[in-house]
Design an enzyme around this catalytic site. Structure first.
Site, short mmCIF file in Angstrom:
data_model
loop_
_atom_site.label_atom_id
_atom_site.label_comp_id
_atom_site.label_asym_id
_atom_site.label_seq_id
_atom_site.Cartn_x
_atom_site.Cartn_y
_atom_site.Cartn_z
N ILE A 179 0.83 -1.21 0.00
CA ILE A 179 0.00 0.00 0.00
C ILE A 179 0.87 1.25 0.00
O ILE A 179 1.98 1.26 0.54
CB ILE A 179 -0.97 -0.02 1.22
N CYS A 180 0.35 2.31 -0.63
CA CYS A 180 0.97 3.63 -0.59
C CYS A 180 -0.15 4.64 -0.41
O CYS A 180 -1.18 4.32 0.18
CB CYS A 180 1.80 3.90 -1.85
N ARG A 181 -0.02 5.86 -0.89
CA ARG A 181 -1.07 6.85 -0.70
C ARG A 181 -2.25 6.61 -1.64
O ARG A 181 -3.40 6.62 -1.24
CB ARG A 181 -0.54 8.27 -0.89
#
Length: 111
Positions: free
Chosen positions: A62-64
């Site tokens: 996951i990232c932004r």
């Protein structure tokens, strides 16, 4: 790199309870708000620290918003890991009302 459109992906609602989550955002983003129990490994350090990623288990990356996690997923898949890109990233996580924690003592938020 293989076709990134063929990489495994999941929505935030499809992440199984207790599954390993790898957060590839930068330190300030992590500090402001992240998933409790997630592993923090910034994309900029992934190549040097790949050995810290669990093997032989689906790891939800996951990232932004999903761009960096897609790159991390593609990279890890090349080396025999089982990464799953989380669609929409932390933005989707927060929009779904899922809990986040902060390292700053302030109210957790997604940067």
């Amino acid at each position: 790199m293989d076709n990134i459109n063929n990489l495994p992906s999941a929505s935030v609602d499809e992440i199984p309870a207790g599954a390993p989550v790898l957060d590839v955002r930068e330190q300030d983003e992590w500090d402001a708000g992240h998933i409790e129990g997630a592993q923090h490994l910034p994309l900029s350090q992934l190549a040097e620290r790949t050995d810290e990623v669990p093997l032989d288990v689906d790891v939800y990356v996951i990232c932004r918003s999903g761009g960096r996690s897609l790159r991390a997923t593609a990279y890890l898949a090349q080396y025999g890991y089982d990464p799953v890109n989380v669609l929409g990233g932390m933005g989707a996580w927060a929009d779904a009302g899922k809990p986040i924690v902060s390292e700053t003592g302030e109210t957790a938020r997604v940067l």
